[in-house]
Design a protein around this motif. Structure first.
Motif, PDB file in Angstrom:
ATOM      1  N   ALA A 146       0.851  -1.177   0.000  1.00  0.00           N
ATOM      2  CA  ALA A 146       0.000   0.000   0.000  1.00  0.00           C
ATOM      3  C   ALA A 146       0.889   1.229   0.000  1.00  0.00           C
ATOM      4  O   ALA A 146       2.117   1.118   0.143  1.00  0.00           O
ATOM      5  N   VAL A 147       0.282   2.402  -0.171  1.00  0.00           N
ATOM      6  CA  VAL A 147       1.056   3.643  -0.136  1.00  0.00           C
ATOM      7  C   VAL A 147       0.306   4.693   0.680  1.00  0.00           C
ATOM      8  O   VAL A 147      -0.924   4.693   0.747  1.00  0.00           O
ATOM      9  N   LEU A 148       1.078   5.577   1.288  1.00  0.00           N
ATOM     10  CA  LEU A 148       0.562   6.750   1.988  1.00  0.00           C
ATOM     11  C   LEU A 148       1.067   7.984   1.268  1.00  0.00           C
ATOM     12  O   LEU A 148       2.276   8.140   1.074  1.00  0.00           O
ATOM     13  N   ALA A 149       0.152   8.858   0.843  1.00  0.00           N
ATOM     14  CA  ALA A 149       0.514  10.122   0.202  1.00  0.00           C
ATOM     15  C   ALA A 149       0.226  11.244   1.191  1.00  0.00           C
ATOM     16  O   ALA A 149      -0.837  11.298   1.810  1.00  0.00           O
ATOM     17  N   VAL A 150       1.184  12.163   1.324  1.00  0.00           N
ATOM     18  CA  VAL A 150       1.082  13.234   2.312  1.00  0.00           C
ATOM     19  C   VAL A 150       1.363  14.567   1.636  1.00  0.00           C
ATOM     20  O   VAL A 150       2.345  14.710   0.891  1.00  0.00           O
ATOM     21  N   ALA A 151       0.513  15.552   1.892  1.00  0.00           N
ATOM     22  CA  ALA A 151       0.719  16.889   1.343  1.00  0.00           C
ATOM     23  C   ALA A 151       2.006  17.488   1.928  1.00  0.00           C
ATOM     24  O   ALA A 151       2.385  17.163   3.061  1.00  0.00           O
ATOM     25  N   ARG A 183       4.443  16.613   5.810  1.00  0.00           N
ATOM     26  CA  ARG A 183       5.428  15.533   5.735  1.00  0.00           C
ATOM     27  C   ARG A 183       6.423  15.563   6.886  1.00  0.00           C
ATOM     28  O   ARG A 183       6.853  14.509   7.368  1.00  0.00           O
ATOM     29  N   GLY A 184       6.786  16.734   7.341  1.00  0.00           N
ATOM     30  CA  GLY A 184       7.777  16.835   8.413  1.00  0.00           C
ATOM     31  C   GLY A 184       7.297  16.290   9.740  1.00  0.00           C
ATOM     32  O   GLY A 184       8.116  16.029  10.638  1.00  0.00           O
ATOM     33  N   ARG A 185       5.995  16.083   9.903  1.00  0.00           N
ATOM     34  CA  ARG A 185       5.458  15.578  11.165  1.00  0.00           C
ATOM     35  C   ARG A 185       5.157  14.077  11.136  1.00  0.00           C
ATOM     36  O   ARG A 185       4.763  13.517  12.156  1.00  0.00           O
ATOM     37  N   VAL A 186       5.314  13.435   9.985  1.00  0.00           N
ATOM     38  CA  VAL A 186       5.022  12.007   9.884  1.00  0.00           C
ATOM     39  C   VAL A 186       6.181  11.212  10.477  1.00  0.00           C
ATOM     40  O   VAL A 186       7.333  11.369  10.077  1.00  0.00           O
ATOM     41  N   ARG A 187       5.864  10.387  11.446  1.00  0.00           N
ATOM     42  CA  ARG A 187       6.863   9.570  12.118  1.00  0.00           C
ATOM     43  C   ARG A 187       6.490   8.097  11.987  1.00  0.00           C
ATOM     44  O   ARG A 187       5.316   7.735  12.080  1.00  0.00           O
ATOM     45  N   ALA A 188       7.499   7.249  11.819  1.00  0.00           N
ATOM     46  CA  ALA A 188       7.259   5.812  11.747  1.00  0.00           C
ATOM     47  C   ALA A 188       6.621   5.333  13.042  1.00  0.00           C
ATOM     48  O   ALA A 188       6.917   5.851  14.127  1.00  0.00           O
ATOM     49  N   LEU A 189       5.732   4.359  12.943  1.00  0.00           N
ATOM     50  CA  LEU A 189       5.096   3.816  14.135  1.00  0.00           C
ATOM     51  C   LEU A 189       6.108   3.123  15.037  1.00  0.00           C
ATOM     52  O   LEU A 189       5.946   3.082  16.257  1.00  0.00           O
ATOM     53  N   GLY A 224      13.877  10.993   7.488  1.00  0.00           N
ATOM     54  CA  GLY A 224      12.548  11.576   7.453  1.00  0.00           C
ATOM     55  C   GLY A 224      11.640  10.883   6.455  1.00  0.00           C
ATOM     56  O   GLY A 224      12.017   9.901   5.796  1.00  0.00           O
ATOM     57  N   PHE A 225      10.417  11.411   6.326  1.00  0.00           N
ATOM     58  CA  PHE A 225       9.443  10.843   5.393  1.00  0.00           C
ATOM     59  C   PHE A 225       9.946  11.033   3.964  1.00  0.00           C
ATOM     60  O   PHE A 225      10.488  12.092   3.628  1.00  0.00           O
ATOM     61  N   PRO A 226       9.799  10.041   3.100  1.00  0.00           N
ATOM     62  CA  PRO A 226       9.098   8.768   3.277  1.00  0.00           C
ATOM     63  C   PRO A 226       9.966   7.600   3.747  1.00  0.00           C
ATOM     64  O   PRO A 226       9.453   6.588   4.193  1.00  0.00           O
ATOM     65  N   ARG A 227      11.279   7.768   3.641  1.00  0.00           N
ATOM     66  CA  ARG A 227      12.156   6.626   3.896  1.00  0.00           C
ATOM     67  C   ARG A 227      12.040   6.123   5.332  1.00  0.00           C
ATOM     68  O   ARG A 227      12.143   4.921   5.579  1.00  0.00           O
TER      69      ARG A 227
END
Length: 384
Positions: free
Chosen positions: A225-230, A234-240, A249-252
């Motif tokens: 699956a994929v997650l797309a982020v505006a 993106r700077g606030r997305v953290r791996a679970l 950082g996101f997406p890696r």
């Protein structure tokens, strides 16, 4: 929209030969788990062989290979490669998105009663939810839009909406609704589980967060699956779970899971490539026609009522008679009885006042499979 009996479809040339599905079973439920074409299985098997031949070499270089696969997926979806990340499924996408949002005490998340259970549960873990009831018989997308907007409260900060609802196969998060919510300052999180492969431009709505499964209509292996982020989020997305790639950082950062099985992600672009080789527009038209044919046959079954639908989608839903499949347990029993006794796989979903049944169309399906379902379903509705 009025349901009418369409012309009996023809088989998709070579469609059945692309899959290893049991020919004794009518697989009319592609939307739940998908099915992986043989060419994609073979690519995944080749990548898995690499892992076993030299694990060190594979895992040392896997992040860069994932990045290359992600770029190919981005090209199919019309996305920027740095704006999407591989994830395992839609529920993971929901949790990543909601974790990235700075919610305060008293903030509310809007959901609908058509939302996928685990996605709604993810929202409920983070804030108070407001559930908008959407009558399955709402006539069109404008009626859905009006119902969602009417459900907003002064404390609504986030709306978690289906791109295409799983049980009722209805578009909810339309571009117009997403624009209306953005104007009101509402962050939008869109569950696009059924969009990749079935919708030509799945990211057209411009949601803040959007996630979609590749293993359903995109012919990718399971767990893709994929997650797309505006950009602004993106700077606030953290791996679970933290990993050695967090500094990137996101997406890696969200893609690295140590010695996980990455073979599905690396093979995933082959699925969308195959869809293009088959002619994606031709596949979508064929699948939609099959689903329409199946729904028209079921509409002739006493007690079944077709629900409004959107042209071009490869899923159709109908309501079952009152007293049938009204609870999750009853829906599961009916679904498994149809599978065990008739060799037919369909989705049966619970709903107060009478559950529903959903059929899908895919290039491996044949008209006679829907005819068999329509002929044998009545026996299972008596006393169900």
């Amino acid at each position: 929209m009025t349901q009418s009996m369409p012309i009996r479809p023809v088989e998709f040339p070579g469609g059945r030969a692309l899959f290893r599905l049991d020919p004794a079973v009518a697989h009319l439920n592609h939307g739940s788990f998908g099915a992986v074409p043989i060419p994609v299985q073979e690519v995944q098997a080749a990548v898995r062989a690499e892992v076993h031949e030299d694990p060190d070499a594979f895992f040392v270089g896997v992040a860069e290979r994932i990045e290359a696969a992600r770029a190919r997926i981005a090209g199919h979806l019309g996305a920027a490669p740095e704006g999407i990340a591989f994830i395992s499924n839609a529920t993971e996408g929901a949790n990543l998105a909601l974790d990235a949002l700075p919610l305060a005490d008293g903030d509310e998340i809007l959901v609908t009663d058509h939302g996928y259970g685990t996605v709604v549960a993810a929202a409920a873990r983070r804030a108070r939810i407001t559930t908008v009831s959407l009558d399955p018989n709402l006539p069109d997308e404008e009626a859905v839009r009006e119902a969602v907007l009417a459900g907003l409260t002064p404390r609504t900060r986030v709306a978690v909406l289906d791109h295409i609802s799983s049980p009722t196969a209805r578009p909810i998060a339309t571009p117009q609704l997403l624009a209306d919510l953005a104007e009101r300052g509402i962050t939008t999180v869109v569950d696009g589980a059924h969009a990749p492969g079935m919708v030509a431009d799945p990211l057209a709505g411009g949601a803040d967060f959007w996630f979609g499964n590749l293993h359903k209509w995109g012919y990718a292996p399971s767990g893709s699956a994929v997650l797309a982020v505006a950009p602004e989020h993106r700077g606030r997305v953290r791996a679970l779970v933290p990993s050695w790639e967090d500094a990137h950082g996101f997406p890696r950062s969200v893609e690295n899971r140590a010695t996980a099985d990455y073979t599905g992600w690396l093979a995933a672009p082959e699925g969308l490539d195959l869809l293009d080789r088959l002619d994606a527009a031709k596949v979508r038209a064929h699948n939609s026609t099959l689903a329409a044919y199946g729904a028209a046959l079921l509409a002739e079954v006493p007690g079944l009522t077709p629900l409004p639908y959107s042209e071009g989608l490869a899923m159709r839903a109908l309501r079952l008679p009152p007293g049938t499949a009204e609870t999750p347990g009853d829906a599961r029993v009916l679904r498994e009885r149809i599978a065990a006794q008739e060799g037919i796989r369909v989705l049966v979903w619970p709903w107060p006042g009478g559950g529903g049944i959903r059929v899908c169309g895919q290039i491996y399906n044949r008209p006679e499979e829907y005819e068999r379902l329509a002929a044998r379903l009545p026996a299972h509705l008596t006393g169900a």
